[in-house]
Design a protein around this motif. Structure first.
Motif: not given
Length: 419
Positions: A354-356, A392-395, A412-415
């Protein structure tokens, strides 16, 4: 996720990534990286608020908007004549901005350079008085700081001091007007013309839309705002001088300038910082809790102008009504919550990434102004085995919300979720 989300989702997997498709050449998958994953975006639907009912002057023209810290303005509405008309002493706000652009003051307490007044200034004073227009006393050899010259110009609307400070700043009236035209062009004020520094000349004219921008620029200048917001000021030569704007301190009003002439009527340029409540409109996650915008409190800076009103009392009454009607239409609307999903990457094996939203985001929304989200996501690189490379957390993208003419952005960051 709802119908709007379902319509916005579109999973896409590049051909050759499928776990079920054997390699016809017999080459191991580990020999080359897998193609990147492409996300399906999720654009939330934010419902419209209730329409607002702005109260414009019955006689004359009016406009109101939201000013931003960078001097830009979001126009909320205009009533009456939208063309160029004489603006009287509101001209002095433009004069002050042009002078401060060339000779900036460092905040509210900076007195700045000293002006020495001479015979040319007395000649201007005599001309103003001969036209039965307002002038404050001055004398040859008088020394006045730039701060005080602007205070006399803005608070008491002394026409002679406005002309003197403009001539001091640029050397002559002609040089001031040339600098002012350049400044107007640089700020996109195409419906504004200046014929003098004081506004006594009917050739000093503008539109309500341009004046909202002038008000926003004035509010963004700490020195000018501090001067224009003083209800009284003790000046060494004139004693205690009083601001002609009786709305100061009422309903968050902190500026800016009154004006009146026989051809312009009664005018008023106003700024006010007003609280904004949390309306019934919620973000896509269902939250209606107010949040902060860019670290600021739940408030908005309104800028308003009325032109051509019929009396001194009318300019204040119509401004009160316009400000109140605009404030009633403001809501603090959540746009995104931390962790809200705006896109999903799906691998051939069915793994979801997910992109969150990295942070919560809210905005001041007026009435039924639509909120339009735009989601932009990067393709996600994978290794030869098809595993996601970024941590995880990468924009991985941004969601931009357009609210009228304003835009708000959330990264948006990677989950990474379990398969």
């Amino acid at each position: 996720m709802g119908a709007a989300v379902a319509l916005a989702m579109a999973a896409m997997l590049v051909s050759g990534c499928s776990d079920a498709s054997p390699d016809p050449s017999g080459t191991a998958a580990a020999d080359s990286p897998a193609p990147p994953l492409v996300a399906a975006t999720v654009a939330p639907s934010i419902p419209l608020g209730d329409p607002a009912d702005l109260q414009f002057p019955a006689v004359g023209d009016g406009a109101i908007g939201i000013a931003h810290a960078d001097g830009s303005v979001q126009v909320l509405g205009r009533g009456g004549d939208t063309g160029t008309v004489p603006i009287a002493s509101i001209t002095k706000v433009i004069t002050s901005l042009v002078v401060l652009d060339a000779h900036p003051l460092n905040g509210r307490d900076d007195q700045g350079p000293t002006l020495t007044l001479g015979q040319a200034d007395l000649d201007v004073t005599a001309e103003v008085e001969a036209e039965n227009q307002f002038a404050e006393p001055m004398y040859s050899g008088q020394q006045v700081t730039l701060h005080d010259a602007l205070a006399i110009t803005l608070l008491t609307s002394a026409n002679n001091y406005a002309e003197s400070v403009a001539r001091w700043a640029f050397g002559s009236e002609e040089a001031y007007l040339a600098a002012a035209r350049t400044w107007l062009t640089e700020h996109g004020l195409t419906q504004t013309t200046l014929a003098d520094a004081s506004g006594l000349d009917p050739g000093s004219a503008s539109s309500t839309a341009d004046l909202l921008r002038v008000a926003a620029l004035a509010h963004a200048n700490p020195a000018l705002l501090a001067i224009a917001g003083m209800s009284t000021y003790d000046q060494v030569d004139l004693g205690t001088i009083a601001n002609q704007n009786i709305l100061l301190g009422e309903g968050g009003v902190d500026g800016l300038k009154t004006g009146s002439t026989s051809y312009a009527g009664f005018t008023l340029l106003t700024s006010a910082v007003v609280p904004v409540g949390s309306g019934a409109v919620a973000g896509s996650a269902g939250s209606s809790t107010p949040a902060e915008v860019d670290g600021s409190a739940a408030s908005a800076t309104l800028v308003a102008v009325v032109l051509g009103t019929e009396s001194l009392d009318a300019r204040f009454a119509t401004t009160r009504a316009l400000l109140a009607s605009a404030e009633a239409g403001l809501k603090f609307v959540p746009l995104a919550t931390a962790g809200q999903v705006f896109g999903t990457y799906t691998s051939a094996s069915g793994a979801a990434y997910d992109a969150v939203a990295a942070d919560p985001l809210s905005a001041v929304v007026f009435g039924d102004t639509p909120v339009t989200p735009t989601v932009a996501l990067d393709a996600l690189p994978t290794d030869a085995a098809g595993a996601v490379v970024p941590a995880a957390g990468t924009v991985v993208g941004h969601t931009t919300f357009t609210v009228g003419t304003a835009t708000y952005d959330v990264p948006l960051t990677l989950a990474l979720s379990a398969e």
